[in-house]
Design a protein around this motif. Structure first.
Motif, mmCIF file in Angstrom:
data_model
loop_
_atom_site.group_PDB
_atom_site.id
_atom_site.type_symbol
_atom_site.label_atom_id
_atom_site.label_comp_id
_atom_site.label_asym_id
_atom_site.label_seq_id
_atom_site.Cartn_x
_atom_site.Cartn_y
_atom_site.Cartn_z
ATOM 1 N N ILE A 24 0.819 -1.215 0.000
ATOM 2 C CA ILE A 24 0.000 0.000 0.000
ATOM 3 C C ILE A 24 0.854 1.267 0.000
ATOM 4 C CG2 ILE A 24 -1.722 1.318 1.303
ATOM 5 C CD1 ILE A 24 -2.813 -1.399 2.302
ATOM 6 N N SER A 25 1.919 1.275 0.783
ATOM 7 C CA SER A 25 2.744 2.487 0.879
ATOM 8 C C SER A 25 3.602 2.717 -0.368
ATOM 9 C CB SER A 25 3.638 2.420 2.116
ATOM 10 O OG SER A 25 4.511 1.307 2.053
ATOM 11 N N THR A 26 4.032 1.618 -1.010
ATOM 12 C CA THR A 26 4.875 1.768 -2.214
ATOM 13 C C THR A 26 4.068 1.726 -3.501
ATOM 14 O OG1 THR A 26 5.293 -0.630 -2.408
ATOM 15 C CG2 THR A 26 6.799 0.651 -1.027
ATOM 16 N N GLY A 27 2.868 1.151 -3.442
ATOM 17 C CA GLY A 27 2.046 1.032 -4.649
ATOM 18 C C GLY A 27 2.416 -0.152 -5.518
ATOM 19 N N ILE A 28 3.358 -0.984 -5.047
ATOM 20 C CA ILE A 28 3.791 -2.159 -5.818
ATOM 21 C C ILE A 28 2.691 -3.221 -5.777
ATOM 22 C CG2 ILE A 28 5.496 -4.022 -5.986
ATOM 23 C CD1 ILE A 28 7.515 -2.133 -4.666
ATOM 24 N N ALA A 29 2.189 -3.594 -6.945
ATOM 25 C CA ALA A 29 1.121 -4.607 -7.052
ATOM 26 C C ALA A 29 -0.053 -4.273 -6.136
ATOM 27 C CB ALA A 29 1.691 -5.991 -6.731
ATOM 28 N N TYR A 30 -0.396 -2.987 -6.062
ATOM 29 C CA TYR A 30 -1.433 -2.497 -5.144
ATOM 30 C C TYR A 30 -2.774 -3.207 -5.375
ATOM 31 C CZ TYR A 30 -4.463 0.964 -2.816
ATOM 32 O OH TYR A 30 -5.387 1.578 -2.013
ATOM 33 N N THR A 31 -3.262 -3.151 -6.599
ATOM 34 C CA THR A 31 -4.558 -3.757 -6.918
ATOM 35 C C THR A 31 -4.507 -5.275 -6.801
ATOM 36 O OG1 THR A 31 -5.041 -1.932 -8.445
ATOM 37 C CG2 THR A 31 -6.372 -3.923 -8.656
#
Length: 326
Positions: A24-31
């Protein structure tokens, strides 16, 4: 709680919190994380721990992630994934058919996803499902305007719109259901019922043709579809947008499973009686064509023929018994 289970619960919680903070904080593979990994992870937790411990771990982890990151939208989305994971685990562990699991899990997931979508629109001013519905309606109208020869009747346009919406919960459930079983098998934490279902899926080439809904699920699906079609026929207006989307999307899900079962039984009966692959292929093509050109009549005929076939030779019960023996 014994010491071993408390330790497992703490480890599961720590891993979940760490993965959540990173994604969540980095946005890596968020979805991907929120839509797929979270529900699969929750399934694994419920496989390993008893329900009370797994539920406590889920709520505690969600609360910690929310207060650490302060991201309300991510927390709501994560809660959705957790609930879908719990729903899938509940049905996977039951002594039931795989198609019943997928059907009922998809229906419940539809309610959850659309309910959560309400909160997304409240928080962000954007509703994925409502906007998707509007875009599809615009596309259908644009295509019809560009080429009048391919104008879709209102009934078919409605089916296309709600089919596209229904693919979201159905696709999510299928990925979570299969992913949880394969990962659970790798970790050797599947119980007896789940192991049997995993073996059926693993040997899909051998047992895939025998997959079908139970008689109860099939009948319930038909009753639901009949009620919704009655509402449409008498132009009973459903004013609440989201209630309308839920009811119609669930109907499309039931349509799929009814047609899949009915068409499967009719085609198998043709093979049993005539043993002709040519007739089988022609019948299949004709059935699909009929569904595309005159859906309601073709649907009713498939259901009627399926009922007669099962009344005559009990094909459904034969298939269920074969799968129960795996």
């Amino acid at each position: 709680m014994n010491t071993k289970n408390i330790t497992y619960s703490a480890v599961f919680s720590a891993i979940f919190i760490l993965l959540s903070v990173i994604a969540i904080s980095t946005g890596i593979a968020y979805t991907l994380f929120l839509d797929v990994i979270v529900p699969i992870y929750i399934c694994i937790v419920f496989f390993k721990l008893d329900r009370k411990q797994a539920l406590f771990m889920s709520i505690t982890s969600l609360t910690i992630v929310f207060f650490v990151l302060g991201n309300v939208i991510a927390a709501v989305w994560m809660a959705q994934g957790m609930i879908i994971g719990f729903i899938c685990t509940l049905f996977i562990s039951k002594d039931s058919s795989i198609f019943d699991d997928l059907l009922l899990s998809s229906v419940l997931a539809t309610f959850i996803i659309i309910f959560v979508d309400i909160y997304f629109s409240t928080l962000t001013g954007y509703s994925l499902i409502k906007d998707s519905e509007e875009i599809l309606q615009t596309v259908i109208m644009t295509v019809s305007t560009y080429n009048p020869n391919i104008i879709l009747p209102e009934y078919y346009s409605s089916l296309v719109i709600y089919l596209s919406i229904a693919t979201i919960p159905v696709g999510t459930v299928i990925v979570v259901y299969l992913g949880a079983m394969f990962l659970g098998n790798k970790l050797r934490i599947l119980d007896k019922n789940t192991k049997r279902k995993f073996n059926i899926i693993k040997q899909f080439n051998k047992y895939g043709a025998f997959l079908c809904c139970s008689k109860e699920a099939y009948r319930f699906s038909i009753v639901y579809v009949a009620i919704v079609e009655f509402i449409k026929a008498y132009n009973i207006e459903i004013t609440m947008d989201y209630l309308r989307v839920v009811i119609m999307s669930v109907e499309v899900i039931f349509f799929y499973f009814i047609i899949k079962d009915s068409l499967s039984f009719v085609m198998k009966y043709i093979i049993i009686r005539n043993k002709s692959k040519a007739l089988y292929k022609l019948s299949l093509i004709f059935s699909v064509f009929s569904l595309l050109t005159n859906f309601r009549i073709a649907f009713l005929l498939l259901v009627a023929f399926s009922w007669i076939i099962n009344k005559k030779i009990g094909l459904r019960q034969r298939q269920i018994k074969i799968l129960e023996s795996v």
